[in-house]
Design a protein around this motif. Sequence first.
Motif, short mmCIF file in Angstrom:
data_model
loop_
_atom_site.label_atom_id
_atom_site.label_comp_id
_atom_site.label_asym_id
_atom_site.label_seq_id
_atom_site.Cartn_x
_atom_site.Cartn_y
_atom_site.Cartn_z
N GLN A 1 0.83 -1.20 0.00
CA GLN A 1 0.00 0.00 0.00
C GLN A 1 0.87 1.26 0.00
OE1 GLN A 1 -2.36 -0.87 3.49
NE2 GLN A 1 -4.06 -1.68 2.26
N SER A 2 1.95 1.24 0.76
CA SER A 2 2.83 2.41 0.79
C SER A 2 3.52 2.60 -0.56
CB SER A 2 3.85 2.33 1.93
OG SER A 2 4.83 1.36 1.69
N ALA A 3 3.80 1.51 -1.26
CA ALA A 3 4.38 1.63 -2.60
C ALA A 3 3.38 2.31 -3.54
CB ALA A 3 4.79 0.26 -3.15
N GLY A 4 2.10 1.97 -3.40
CA GLY A 4 1.07 2.63 -4.21
C GLY A 4 0.99 4.12 -3.90
N ALA A 5 1.08 4.47 -2.62
CA ALA A 5 1.08 5.89 -2.24
C ALA A 5 2.30 6.59 -2.80
CB ALA A 5 1.02 6.02 -0.72
N CYS A 6 3.43 5.92 -2.78
CA CYS A 6 4.67 6.46 -3.32
C CYS A 6 4.53 6.74 -4.82
CB CYS A 6 5.79 5.45 -3.06
SG CYS A 6 7.36 5.81 -3.83
N ILE A 7 3.95 5.80 -5.54
CA ILE A 7 3.73 5.96 -6.98
C ILE A 7 2.81 7.15 -7.24
CG2 ILE A 7 2.70 4.87 -9.02
CD1 ILE A 7 3.66 2.15 -7.63
N GLN A 8 1.73 7.23 -6.49
CA GLN A 8 0.79 8.35 -6.63
C GLN A 8 1.50 9.68 -6.38
OE1 GLN A 8 -2.29 8.32 -7.71
NE2 GLN A 8 -3.21 10.21 -7.01
N ASN A 9 2.33 9.74 -5.34
CA ASN A 9 3.07 10.97 -5.04
C ASN A 9 3.97 11.37 -6.21
OD1 ASN A 9 1.89 11.04 -2.51
ND2 ASN A 9 3.83 11.06 -1.40
N ILE A 10 4.66 10.41 -6.78
CA ILE A 10 5.55 10.70 -7.91
C ILE A 10 4.75 11.24 -9.09
CG2 ILE A 10 7.06 9.64 -9.66
CD1 ILE A 10 8.06 7.75 -7.38
N MET A 11 3.61 10.60 -9.37
CA MET A 11 2.80 11.03 -10.50
C MET A 11 2.17 12.40 -10.26
SD MET A 11 1.21 7.32 -11.55
CE MET A 11 0.44 7.85 -13.06
N LEU A 12 1.77 12.68 -9.03
CA LEU A 12 1.24 14.01 -8.71
C LEU A 12 2.34 15.07 -8.80
CD1 LEU A 12 -1.22 13.15 -5.81
CD2 LEU A 12 -1.83 14.15 -8.04
N ALA A 13 3.54 14.72 -8.38
CA ALA A 13 4.66 15.66 -8.50
C ALA A 13 4.95 15.93 -9.97
CB ALA A 13 5.90 15.11 -7.80
N ALA A 14 4.92 14.89 -10.80
CA ALA A 14 5.13 15.09 -12.25
C ALA A 14 4.08 16.05 -12.79
CB ALA A 14 5.06 13.74 -12.97
N HIS A 15 2.84 15.83 -12.41
CA HIS A 15 1.76 16.71 -12.86
C HIS A 15 2.00 18.16 -12.41
CE1 HIS A 15 -2.29 18.04 -13.87
NE2 HIS A 15 -2.40 18.52 -12.65
N ALA A 16 2.40 18.32 -11.15
CA ALA A 16 2.67 19.66 -10.62
C ALA A 16 3.79 20.36 -11.37
CB ALA A 16 3.00 19.58 -9.13
N LEU A 17 4.71 19.58 -11.94
CA LEU A 17 5.83 20.12 -12.71
C LEU A 17 5.49 20.33 -14.18
CD1 LEU A 17 8.61 17.90 -11.12
CD2 LEU A 17 8.33 20.37 -10.79
N GLY A 18 4.24 20.06 -14.55
CA GLY A 18 3.83 20.20 -15.95
C GLY A 18 4.21 19.02 -16.81
N LEU A 19 4.56 17.90 -16.18
CA LEU A 19 4.94 16.69 -16.89
C LEU A 19 3.78 15.71 -16.90
CD1 LEU A 19 8.48 16.27 -15.29
CD2 LEU A 19 7.93 17.22 -17.55
N GLY A 20 3.85 14.76 -17.80
CA GLY A 20 2.86 13.70 -17.85
C GLY A 20 3.50 12.40 -17.41
N SER A 21 2.68 11.47 -16.97
CA SER A 21 3.20 10.18 -16.52
C SER A 21 2.14 9.11 -16.70
CB SER A 21 3.62 10.26 -15.04
OG SER A 21 2.50 10.50 -14.22
N VAL A 22 2.62 7.87 -16.73
CA VAL A 22 1.71 6.72 -16.73
C VAL A 22 2.39 5.59 -15.96
CG1 VAL A 22 2.50 5.77 -18.97
CG2 VAL A 22 0.19 5.26 -18.14
N TRP A 23 1.58 4.93 -15.17
CA TRP A 23 2.00 3.80 -14.35
C TRP A 23 1.93 2.55 -15.22
CZ3 TRP A 23 -0.78 3.28 -8.98
CH2 TRP A 23 -0.43 2.09 -8.35
N LEU A 24 3.05 1.89 -15.44
CA LEU A 24 3.10 0.72 -16.33
C LEU A 24 2.95 -0.56 -15.51
CD1 LEU A 24 5.99 1.97 -18.63
CD2 LEU A 24 3.57 1.82 -19.21
N GLY A 25 1.77 -0.73 -14.94
CA GLY A 25 1.51 -1.87 -14.06
C GLY A 25 1.63 -3.22 -14.75
N GLN A 26 1.41 -3.25 -16.06
CA GLN A 26 1.47 -4.52 -16.80
C GLN A 26 2.87 -5.13 -16.73
OE1 GLN A 26 3.08 -5.22 -20.01
NE2 GLN A 26 2.25 -7.30 -19.97
N MET A 27 3.88 -4.32 -16.50
CA MET A 27 5.26 -4.84 -16.41
C MET A 27 5.43 -5.82 -15.26
SD MET A 27 7.69 -1.58 -17.29
CE MET A 27 9.19 -2.45 -17.73
N MET A 28 4.53 -5.76 -14.25
CA MET A 28 4.63 -6.68 -13.12
C MET A 28 4.52 -8.13 -13.57
SD MET A 28 2.61 -4.85 -10.01
CE MET A 28 3.18 -6.09 -8.85
#
Length: 170
Positions: free
Chosen positions: A96-123
């Motif tokens: 669960q904390s890894a999921g929160a970590c991923i969300q934080n990274i993606m929100l930070a990317a958004h705040a910086l004007g960047l785009g992101s996508v979580w590539l969960g299929q790689m699991m």
Amino acid sequence: MSNPVLAALQERRSIRKFTDRTITRDEITAMLEAGRWAPSGKNNQPFRFIVINTDDPRMAGLADCTIYSHIVNNAPLMIGVFLDKNSLYHELKDHQSAGACIQNIMLAAHALGLGSVWLGQMMNNAEQVLDVLSLDAANYEFITFIAIGEPAQEGSSSRKPLADIMLEPF
């Protein structure tokens, strides 16, 4: 929406096409810092990161680890998230904390004007990912890679009405 955090939560979208703009070291650091501040059980902070830039020869190997290779091949930056098995406190809480970590990274990317996508299929190919990166499966569990870059597309999304996902009215 007047609250910037709540606005970011609603405005962030998964972006799968990027320009070739290089992501700066300061931007990378800001995203990693955001991930580092994710909550974790007993503050054990089990997440570990790896940063792969477009010119890294391992990028091609990572593209082979997913059916979404076109996204990997187009991404100027990939941030890998792993769990350090020697730092685990509680398996479910640590995931669960890894999921929160991923969300934080993606929100930070958004705040910086960047785009992101979580590539969960790689699991599905976690062993292959660890092999490409020469990481020991006895020490690290692969969680995901996040593809990041300057958006070359508009994102879109929809959500079910809140009433449809409530177990009972409030």
